[in-house]
Design a protein around this motif. Structure first.
Motif, PDB file in Angstrom:
ATOM      1  N   PRO A 112     -22.515 -27.078 -50.634  1.00  0.00           N
ATOM      2  CA  PRO A 112     -22.855 -28.334 -50.158  1.00  0.00           C
ATOM      3  C   PRO A 112     -23.176 -29.009 -51.515  1.00  0.00           C
ATOM      4  CG  PRO A 112     -24.784 -27.060 -49.692  1.00  0.00           C
ATOM      5  CD  PRO A 112     -23.618 -26.015 -50.053  1.00  0.00           C
ATOM      6  N   ALA A 113     -22.597 -30.361 -51.545  1.00  0.00           N
ATOM      7  CA  ALA A 113     -23.161 -31.239 -52.808  1.00  0.00           C
ATOM      8  C   ALA A 113     -24.185 -31.788 -52.592  1.00  0.00           C
ATOM      9  CB  ALA A 113     -21.950 -32.305 -53.089  1.00  0.00           C
ATOM     10  N   ILE A 114     -24.901 -31.999 -53.797  1.00  0.00           N
ATOM     11  CA  ILE A 114     -26.319 -32.860 -53.796  1.00  0.00           C
ATOM     12  C   ILE A 114     -26.013 -34.124 -53.697  1.00  0.00           C
ATOM     13  CG2 ILE A 114     -28.298 -33.207 -54.988  1.00  0.00           C
ATOM     14  CD1 ILE A 114     -28.207 -30.212 -54.387  1.00  0.00           C
ATOM     15  N   ALA A 115     -26.463 -34.812 -52.682  1.00  0.00           N
ATOM     16  CA  ALA A 115     -26.059 -36.217 -52.200  1.00  0.00           C
ATOM     17  C   ALA A 115     -26.901 -36.987 -53.216  1.00  0.00           C
ATOM     18  CB  ALA A 115     -26.334 -36.388 -50.654  1.00  0.00           C
ATOM     19  N   SER A 116     -28.280 -36.826 -53.449  1.00  0.00           N
ATOM     20  CA  SER A 116     -29.115 -37.719 -54.246  1.00  0.00           C
ATOM     21  C   SER A 116     -30.212 -36.916 -54.906  1.00  0.00           C
ATOM     22  CB  SER A 116     -29.591 -38.689 -53.186  1.00  0.00           C
ATOM     23  OG  SER A 116     -30.891 -38.211 -52.171  1.00  0.00           O
ATOM     24  N   LEU A 117     -30.713 -37.280 -55.945  1.00  0.00           N
ATOM     25  CA  LEU A 117     -31.575 -36.795 -56.771  1.00  0.00           C
ATOM     26  C   LEU A 117     -32.647 -37.778 -57.426  1.00  0.00           C
ATOM     27  CD1 LEU A 117     -33.048 -34.640 -58.241  1.00  0.00           C
ATOM     28  CD2 LEU A 117     -31.628 -34.816 -60.116  1.00  0.00           C
ATOM     29  N   GLN A 156     -23.372 -31.124 -63.122  1.00  0.00           N
ATOM     30  CA  GLN A 156     -22.683 -29.902 -63.249  1.00  0.00           C
ATOM     31  C   GLN A 156     -22.220 -29.246 -62.015  1.00  0.00           C
ATOM     32  OE1 GLN A 156     -20.817 -29.085 -65.804  1.00  0.00           O
ATOM     33  NE2 GLN A 156     -20.044 -27.216 -65.246  1.00  0.00           N
ATOM     34  N   TYR A 157     -23.432 -29.071 -61.282  1.00  0.00           N
ATOM     35  CA  TYR A 157     -23.171 -28.508 -59.888  1.00  0.00           C
ATOM     36  C   TYR A 157     -22.225 -28.940 -59.157  1.00  0.00           C
ATOM     37  CZ  TYR A 157     -24.334 -26.993 -55.160  1.00  0.00           C
ATOM     38  OH  TYR A 157     -24.121 -26.474 -53.690  1.00  0.00           O
ATOM     39  N   ASN A 158     -22.524 -30.322 -58.900  1.00  0.00           N
ATOM     40  CA  ASN A 158     -21.435 -31.271 -58.153  1.00  0.00           C
ATOM     41  C   ASN A 158     -19.967 -31.268 -58.535  1.00  0.00           C
ATOM     42  OD1 ASN A 158     -23.339 -32.018 -56.086  1.00  0.00           O
ATOM     43  ND2 ASN A 158     -23.879 -33.966 -57.004  1.00  0.00           N
ATOM     44  N   LYS A 159     -19.938 -30.956 -59.822  1.00  0.00           N
ATOM     45  CA  LYS A 159     -18.366 -30.987 -60.449  1.00  0.00           C
ATOM     46  C   LYS A 159     -17.950 -29.596 -59.940  1.00  0.00           C
ATOM     47  CE  LYS A 159     -16.219 -31.064 -65.130  1.00  0.00           C
ATOM     48  NZ  LYS A 159     -16.117 -29.501 -65.521  1.00  0.00           N
ATOM     49  N   LEU A 160     -18.629 -28.485 -60.208  1.00  0.00           N
ATOM     50  CA  LEU A 160     -18.100 -27.356 -59.610  1.00  0.00           C
ATOM     51  C   LEU A 160     -17.836 -27.381 -58.144  1.00  0.00           C
ATOM     52  CD1 LEU A 160     -20.542 -25.105 -61.990  1.00  0.00           C
ATOM     53  CD2 LEU A 160     -17.950 -25.640 -62.217  1.00  0.00           C
ATOM     54  N   VAL A 161     -18.738 -27.845 -57.377  1.00  0.00           N
ATOM     55  CA  VAL A 161     -18.416 -27.960 -55.859  1.00  0.00           C
ATOM     56  C   VAL A 161     -17.061 -28.614 -55.882  1.00  0.00           C
ATOM     57  CG1 VAL A 161     -19.214 -28.965 -53.941  1.00  0.00           C
ATOM     58  CG2 VAL A 161     -21.034 -27.947 -55.190  1.00  0.00           C
ATOM     59  N   LYS A 162     -16.875 -29.631 -56.477  1.00  0.00           N
ATOM     60  CA  LYS A 162     -15.629 -30.721 -56.251  1.00  0.00           C
ATOM     61  C   LYS A 162     -14.507 -29.757 -56.749  1.00  0.00           C
ATOM     62  CE  LYS A 162     -14.160 -35.226 -56.912  1.00  0.00           C
ATOM     63  NZ  LYS A 162     -14.239 -36.570 -57.745  1.00  0.00           N
ATOM     64  N   GLU A 163     -14.513 -28.941 -57.658  1.00  0.00           N
ATOM     65  CA  GLU A 163     -13.522 -28.076 -58.022  1.00  0.00           C
ATOM     66  C   GLU A 163     -13.298 -26.914 -57.382  1.00  0.00           C
ATOM     67  OE1 GLU A 163     -14.613 -26.896 -62.195  1.00  0.00           O
ATOM     68  OE2 GLU A 163     -14.205 -28.982 -62.993  1.00  0.00           O
ATOM     69  N   GLY A 164     -13.984 -26.566 -56.202  1.00  0.00           N
ATOM     70  CA  GLY A 164     -13.918 -25.387 -55.385  1.00  0.00           C
ATOM     71  C   GLY A 164     -14.559 -24.227 -55.918  1.00  0.00           C
ATOM     72  N   VAL A 165     -15.341 -24.372 -56.966  1.00  0.00           N
ATOM     73  CA  VAL A 165     -15.985 -22.890 -57.367  1.00  0.00           C
ATOM     74  C   VAL A 165     -16.888 -22.599 -56.578  1.00  0.00           C
ATOM     75  CG1 VAL A 165     -17.292 -22.113 -59.362  1.00  0.00           C
ATOM     76  CG2 VAL A 165     -15.435 -23.728 -59.729  1.00  0.00           C
ATOM     77  N   ALA A 166     -17.043 -21.341 -56.145  1.00  0.00           N
ATOM     78  CA  ALA A 166     -18.312 -20.642 -55.494  1.00  0.00           C
ATOM     79  C   ALA A 166     -19.519 -20.772 -56.336  1.00  0.00           C
ATOM     80  CB  ALA A 166     -17.840 -19.055 -54.914  1.00  0.00           C
ATOM     81  N   VAL A 167     -20.148 -21.777 -55.991  1.00  0.00           N
ATOM     82  CA  VAL A 167     -21.244 -22.096 -56.803  1.00  0.00           C
ATOM     83  C   VAL A 167     -22.674 -21.997 -56.071  1.00  0.00           C
ATOM     84  CG1 VAL A 167     -21.034 -24.327 -56.761  1.00  0.00           C
ATOM     85  CG2 VAL A 167     -22.178 -23.622 -58.656  1.00  0.00           C
ATOM     86  N   GLY A 168     -23.631 -21.664 -56.753  1.00  0.00           N
ATOM     87  CA  GLY A 168     -24.995 -21.705 -56.105  1.00  0.00           C
ATOM     88  C   GLY A 168     -25.961 -22.485 -57.223  1.00  0.00           C
ATOM     89  N   GLU A 189     -26.059 -32.776 -49.031  1.00  0.00           N
ATOM     90  CA  GLU A 189     -25.103 -33.280 -48.018  1.00  0.00           C
ATOM     91  C   GLU A 189     -25.158 -32.142 -46.824  1.00  0.00           C
ATOM     92  OE1 GLU A 189     -21.025 -33.721 -49.579  1.00  0.00           O
ATOM     93  OE2 GLU A 189     -21.569 -35.594 -50.671  1.00  0.00           O
ATOM     94  N   GLY A 190     -25.109 -32.950 -45.729  1.00  0.00           N
ATOM     95  CA  GLY A 190     -25.282 -32.135 -44.498  1.00  0.00           C
ATOM     96  C   GLY A 190     -26.486 -31.684 -44.108  1.00  0.00           C
ATOM     97  N   SER A 191     -27.586 -31.934 -44.762  1.00  0.00           N
ATOM     98  CA  SER A 191     -28.874 -31.504 -44.178  1.00  0.00           C
ATOM     99  C   SER A 191     -29.695 -32.727 -44.022  1.00  0.00           C
ATOM    100  CB  SER A 191     -29.373 -30.676 -45.237  1.00  0.00           C
ATOM    101  OG  SER A 191     -31.005 -30.303 -44.928  1.00  0.00           O
TER     102      SER A 191
END
Length: 122
Positions: free
Chosen positions: A4-9, A103-115, A17-19
């Protein structure tokens, strides 16, 4: 399953997102997220994030773990924790939290399995 992407910080507040939950500190991984409660492992700014803090995430089939050290980077990440992450075949990325979320959201968008594990204050 995607992360899930980080929607706001903002200082002390994160939304995934989704929570519906508003987090101060959080953990995210493909298909899930939850509060990161430092009391579970006795985490403090120093010595910082312990292997026990990331163990749950590294067992979720991720390739990369993004670590947000806080807005002022007060949260430490000991070499022992980075070694533990690498021993699982996972690349750690350690950044100031705003940069870590980007960086996390960029990796999410690229489809990387990221935590991710993020501290949203100091």
């Amino acid at each position: 399953m995607t992360s899930p992407a980080i929607a706001s910080l903002r200082w002390g507040k994160m939304k995934v997102e989704g929570s519906d939950t508003r987090y101060k500190d959080c953990k995210v991984w493909p298909g899930g997220n939850r509060t990161w409660d430092w009391r579970e492992t006795g985490t403090r700014h120093t010595p910082g994030i312990q292997p026990a803090d990331v163990n749950e995430i590294v067992n979720k089939g991720i390739q990369t773990l993004v670590i947000g050290r806080g807005m002022d980077e007060a949260l430490q990440v000991p070499e022992a924790t980075l070694s533990f992450i690498r021993s699982k075949g996972i690349d750690p990325v350690v950044l100031q939290t705003e940069k870590a979320v980007q960086q996390y959201n960029k990796l999410v968008k690229e489809g990387v399995a990221v935590g991710g594990i993020f501290h949203s204050t100091c």
